[in-house]
Design a protein around this motif. Structure first.
Motif, PDB file in Angstrom:
ATOM      1  N   ALA A 147       0.836  -1.210   0.000  1.00  0.00           N
ATOM      2  CA  ALA A 147       0.000   0.000   0.000  1.00  0.00           C
ATOM      3  C   ALA A 147       0.871   1.260   0.000  1.00  0.00           C
ATOM      4  O   ALA A 147       0.618   2.201  -0.779  1.00  0.00           O
ATOM      5  CB  ALA A 147      -0.939  -0.020   1.204  1.00  0.00           C
ATOM      6  N   ASP A 169      10.403   2.317   6.863  1.00  0.00           N
ATOM      7  CA  ASP A 169       9.993   0.916   7.007  1.00  0.00           C
ATOM      8  C   ASP A 169      10.947   0.261   7.998  1.00  0.00           C
ATOM      9  O   ASP A 169      12.035   0.776   8.251  1.00  0.00           O
ATOM     10  CB  ASP A 169      10.030   0.164   5.659  1.00  0.00           C
ATOM     11  CG  ASP A 169       9.162  -1.085   5.712  1.00  0.00           C
ATOM     12  OD1 ASP A 169       7.989  -1.025   5.292  1.00  0.00           O
ATOM     13  OD2 ASP A 169       9.632  -2.143   6.205  1.00  0.00           O
ATOM     14  N   ARG A 174      13.023  -3.631   2.029  1.00  0.00           N
ATOM     15  CA  ARG A 174      11.766  -3.120   1.457  1.00  0.00           C
ATOM     16  C   ARG A 174      11.930  -1.707   0.927  1.00  0.00           C
ATOM     17  O   ARG A 174      11.370  -1.334  -0.089  1.00  0.00           O
ATOM     18  CB  ARG A 174      10.649  -3.175   2.478  1.00  0.00           C
ATOM     19  CG  ARG A 174       9.839  -4.372   2.182  1.00  0.00           C
ATOM     20  CD  ARG A 174       8.495  -4.399   2.778  1.00  0.00           C
ATOM     21  NE  ARG A 174       8.369  -5.808   3.111  1.00  0.00           N
ATOM     22  CZ  ARG A 174       8.390  -6.266   4.335  1.00  0.00           C
ATOM     23  NH1 ARG A 174       8.403  -5.447   5.348  1.00  0.00           N
ATOM     24  NH2 ARG A 174       8.334  -7.539   4.546  1.00  0.00           N
ATOM     25  N   ASP A 198      11.665   1.717  13.375  1.00  0.00           N
ATOM     26  CA  ASP A 198      10.830   0.723  14.034  1.00  0.00           C
ATOM     27  C   ASP A 198       9.975   1.423  15.083  1.00  0.00           C
ATOM     28  O   ASP A 198       8.755   1.406  15.022  1.00  0.00           O
ATOM     29  CB  ASP A 198      11.706  -0.371  14.641  1.00  0.00           C
ATOM     30  CG  ASP A 198      10.890  -1.613  14.968  1.00  0.00           C
ATOM     31  OD1 ASP A 198       9.663  -1.535  14.852  1.00  0.00           O
ATOM     32  OD2 ASP A 198      11.471  -2.636  15.344  1.00  0.00           O
ATOM     33  N   LEU A 244      -4.777   4.058   6.824  1.00  0.00           N
ATOM     34  CA  LEU A 244      -5.312   3.236   5.734  1.00  0.00           C
ATOM     35  C   LEU A 244      -6.391   2.261   6.181  1.00  0.00           C
ATOM     36  O   LEU A 244      -7.110   1.717   5.352  1.00  0.00           O
ATOM     37  CB  LEU A 244      -4.182   2.452   5.052  1.00  0.00           C
ATOM     38  CG  LEU A 244      -3.097   3.282   4.375  1.00  0.00           C
ATOM     39  CD1 LEU A 244      -2.232   2.386   3.503  1.00  0.00           C
ATOM     40  CD2 LEU A 244      -3.672   4.410   3.553  1.00  0.00           C
ATOM     41  N   ASN A 245      -6.480   2.018   7.487  1.00  0.00           N
ATOM     42  CA  ASN A 245      -7.494   1.080   7.964  1.00  0.00           C
ATOM     43  C   ASN A 245      -8.700   1.821   8.542  1.00  0.00           C
ATOM     44  O   ASN A 245      -8.621   3.007   8.868  1.00  0.00           O
ATOM     45  CB  ASN A 245      -6.888   0.147   8.998  1.00  0.00           C
ATOM     46  CG  ASN A 245      -5.972  -0.877   8.323  1.00  0.00           C
ATOM     47  OD1 ASN A 245      -6.418  -1.610   7.444  1.00  0.00           O
ATOM     48  ND2 ASN A 245      -4.704  -0.876   8.702  1.00  0.00           N
TER      49      ASN A 245
HETATM   50  N1  NAP Z   1      -8.676   0.354   3.469  1.00  0.00           N
HETATM   51  C1  NAP Z   1      -8.263  -0.538   2.595  1.00  0.00           C
HETATM   52  O1  NAP Z   1      -9.011  -1.044   1.781  1.00  0.00           O
HETATM   53  C2  NAP Z   1      -6.818  -0.940   2.574  1.00  0.00           C
HETATM   54  C3  NAP Z   1      -6.204  -1.252   1.363  1.00  0.00           C
HETATM   55  C4  NAP Z   1      -4.841  -1.628   1.368  1.00  0.00           C
HETATM   56  C5  NAP Z   1      -4.164  -1.707   2.582  1.00  0.00           C
HETATM   57  N2  NAP Z   1      -4.819  -1.417   3.735  1.00  0.00           N
HETATM   58  C6  NAP Z   1      -4.123  -1.537   5.023  1.00  0.00           C
HETATM   59  O2  NAP Z   1      -2.907  -0.851   4.966  1.00  0.00           O
HETATM   60  C7  NAP Z   1      -1.954  -1.522   5.770  1.00  0.00           C
HETATM   61  C8  NAP Z   1      -0.695  -1.695   4.929  1.00  0.00           C
HETATM   62  O3  NAP Z   1      -0.972  -2.623   3.888  1.00  0.00           O
HETATM   63  P1  NAP Z   1       0.206  -3.355   3.111  1.00  0.00           P
HETATM   64  O4  NAP Z   1      -0.427  -4.342   2.215  1.00  0.00           O
HETATM   65  O5  NAP Z   1       1.153  -2.370   2.526  1.00  0.00           O
HETATM   66  O6  NAP Z   1       0.903  -4.117   4.344  1.00  0.00           O
HETATM   67  P2  NAP Z   1       2.382  -4.648   4.470  1.00  0.00           P
HETATM   68  O7  NAP Z   1       2.820  -5.198   3.149  1.00  0.00           O
HETATM   69  O8  NAP Z   1       2.416  -5.496   5.693  1.00  0.00           O
HETATM   70  O9  NAP Z   1       3.277  -3.326   4.728  1.00  0.00           O
HETATM   71  C9  NAP Z   1       3.440  -2.683   5.961  1.00  0.00           C
HETATM   72  C10 NAP Z   1       4.923  -2.336   6.090  1.00  0.00           C
HETATM   73  O10 NAP Z   1       5.131  -1.468   7.214  1.00  0.00           O
HETATM   74  C11 NAP Z   1       6.233  -1.979   7.960  1.00  0.00           C
HETATM   75  N3  NAP Z   1       6.190  -1.540   9.342  1.00  0.00           N
HETATM   76  C12 NAP Z   1       5.657  -2.138  10.427  1.00  0.00           C
HETATM   77  N4  NAP Z   1       5.835  -1.378  11.539  1.00  0.00           N
HETATM   78  C13 NAP Z   1       6.497  -0.281  11.149  1.00  0.00           C
HETATM   79  C14 NAP Z   1       6.958   0.899  11.829  1.00  0.00           C
HETATM   80  N5  NAP Z   1       6.768   1.079  13.139  1.00  0.00           N
HETATM   81  N6  NAP Z   1       7.591   1.844  11.098  1.00  0.00           N
HETATM   82  C15 NAP Z   1       7.782   1.687   9.776  1.00  0.00           C
HETATM   83  N7  NAP Z   1       7.376   0.598   9.079  1.00  0.00           N
HETATM   84  C16 NAP Z   1       6.738  -0.369   9.757  1.00  0.00           C
HETATM   85  C17 NAP Z   1       6.079  -3.476   7.828  1.00  0.00           C
HETATM   86  O11 NAP Z   1       7.268  -4.143   8.201  1.00  0.00           O
HETATM   87  P3  NAP Z   1       7.142  -5.660   8.803  1.00  0.00           P
HETATM   88  O12 NAP Z   1       6.563  -6.490   7.718  1.00  0.00           O
HETATM   89  O13 NAP Z   1       8.559  -5.994   9.134  1.00  0.00           O
HETATM   90  O14 NAP Z   1       6.258  -5.568  10.011  1.00  0.00           O
HETATM   91  C18 NAP Z   1       5.763  -3.592   6.329  1.00  0.00           C
HETATM   92  O15 NAP Z   1       6.926  -3.524   5.523  1.00  0.00           O
HETATM   93  C19 NAP Z   1      -2.577  -2.834   6.220  1.00  0.00           C
HETATM   94  O16 NAP Z   1      -2.978  -2.742   7.552  1.00  0.00           O
HETATM   95  C20 NAP Z   1      -3.771  -2.983   5.332  1.00  0.00           C
HETATM   96  O17 NAP Z   1      -4.851  -3.629   6.000  1.00  0.00           O
HETATM   97  C21 NAP Z   1      -6.105  -1.018   3.778  1.00  0.00           C
END
Ligand code: NAP
Length: 306
Positions: A147, A169, A174, A198, A244-245
């Motif tokens: 996202a 990130d 990433r 983090d 985003l949530n």
């Molecule tokens: N409303 C909607 O329809 C919609 C649509 C798309 C996405 N979303 C939401 O948006 C969020 C992100 O989606 P995504 O698909 O991009 O998820 P994702 O692939 O898990 O990406 C999140 C990234 O943020 C990193 N992260 C975690 N904690 C952090 C911190 N404190 N500081 C900086 N980076 C950090 C994660 O690292 P790690 O993997 O190491 O934890 C990961 O690389 C999700 O919760 C998803 O539900 C909502």
């Protein structure tokens, strides 16, 4: 066989039966007169293997009663394991290695990565067309997953674009992948600053100019409890803050809302992003062009079961 009463659209996720879209889709189908009355859920575990991904995509490809599908969570896994089962993939799907929409045209299986389109539709509802040019605001995106990457991709290519983009990130890999994707897509990466983070990124927020856009794309506050910022953070005055949530503990959203009035913030949750995410894939699967009035009607129907 012609699609009819038994036809459906697929939904590939982790626990699809719990999603409110299962109740919403039949209403949308009636309203839009779709040739599919319901969703068929395909639940795959987070650690699904290649064979499981290929089986689901092959089933969608072969079954004439499955008219297409939306993929959450497994977008990258499906691309990695089953890209060769598609006849066509769009630019972002290939660049980012993810597939979120499966559709069929003239016997061909087509994969799209819709996130930049759907994030763009949500962003255009919260930004005026010259937001960055007229204010000098910049972009801070917390999280460089699918996202976050799509949001940066969209805003970096927008005619009115932030002069500087900061993205955090937990993973340096990433962030390197984000830079590579943008570079491959022809985006000038000189204005991108990546920061491995983090804990709370409050100091980065404090350094953003007025009217900056701050996005929580980390999943913290839904996928895991917590926030990438502390409650003591000070958002940029007149900033646009996007969580985003729309469900979960939503700590980041609550922090922003608490400052909305004193800091003159526009605070937005992920509901409209969710609506655009689904309506755009429905439009792709069923070959529709949805105007904003129709999207609003679909959003109203979804709101009833939110
Ligand atoms: N409303 C909607 O329809 C919609 C649509 C798309 C996405 N979303 C939401 O948006 C969020 C992100 O989606 P995504 O698909 O991009 O998820 P994702 O692939 O898990 O990406 C999140 C990234 O943020 C990193 N992260 C975690 N904690 C952090 C911190 N404190 N500081 C900086 N980076 C950090 C994660 O690292 P790690 O993997 O190491 O934890 C990961 O690389 C999700 O919760 C998803 O539900 C909502």
């Amino acid at each position: 066989m012609k699609p009819g009463i038994d036809a459906s659209m697929g939904f590939v996720g982790v626990s699809t039966s719990q999603s409110s879209i299962m109740k919403v889709f039949p209403q949308w189908a009636r309203f839009l007169g779709l040739p599919a009355a319901q969703l068929t859920g395909f639940d795959l575990p987070l650690d699904a293997d290649e064979a499981q991904y290929r089986e689901v995509i092959d089933r969608i490809r072969r079954d004439p009663l499955l008219l297409g599908a939306l993929i959450t969570t497994h977008k990258i896994g499906v691309h990695r394991a089953a890209a060769d089962l598609f006849d066509e993939l769009d630019e972002f799907a290939t660049l980012c290695g993810e597939i979120s929409s499966v559709s069929k045209r003239d016997g061909q299986l087509i994969g799209h990565a819709k996130d930049p389109v759907t994030a763009g539709l949500a962003l255009e509802e919260m930004l005026v067309p010259d937001h960055f040019g007229s204010t000098g605001g910049e972009l801070l995106c917390l999280g460089a997953g699918g996202a976050g990457t799509a949001i940066i991709w969209y805003l970096a290519r927008r005619p009115d674009s932030p002069r500087r983009i900061v993205c955090t990130d937990r993973s340096p890999e990433r962030l390197a992948e984000l830079t590579a994707v943008l570079g491959r897509g022809g985006v000038d990466t000189d204005r991108l600053r990546t920061v491995v983070a983090d804990g709370p990124a409050d100091s980065l927020v404090a350094a953003m100019p007025e009217a900056s856009v701050v996005v929580n794309a980390t999943g913290l506050g839904k996928d895991r409890p917590g926030s990438p910022l502390s409650p003591a953070v000070r958002f940029p005055r007149r900033g646009v803050v996007w969580e985003l949530n729309y469900r979960g503990s939503l700590e980041f959203l609550h922090t922003a809302r608490a400052q909305a009035s004193s800091r003159e913030l526009t605070v937005v949750d992920g509901w409209r992003y969710f609506i655009h995410g689904w309506t755009q894939v429905v439009a792709e699967v069923f070959g529709l062009c949805l105007d904003s009035a129709t999207t609003d009607r679909l959003a109203e129907a979804a709101e009833a079961v939110r």
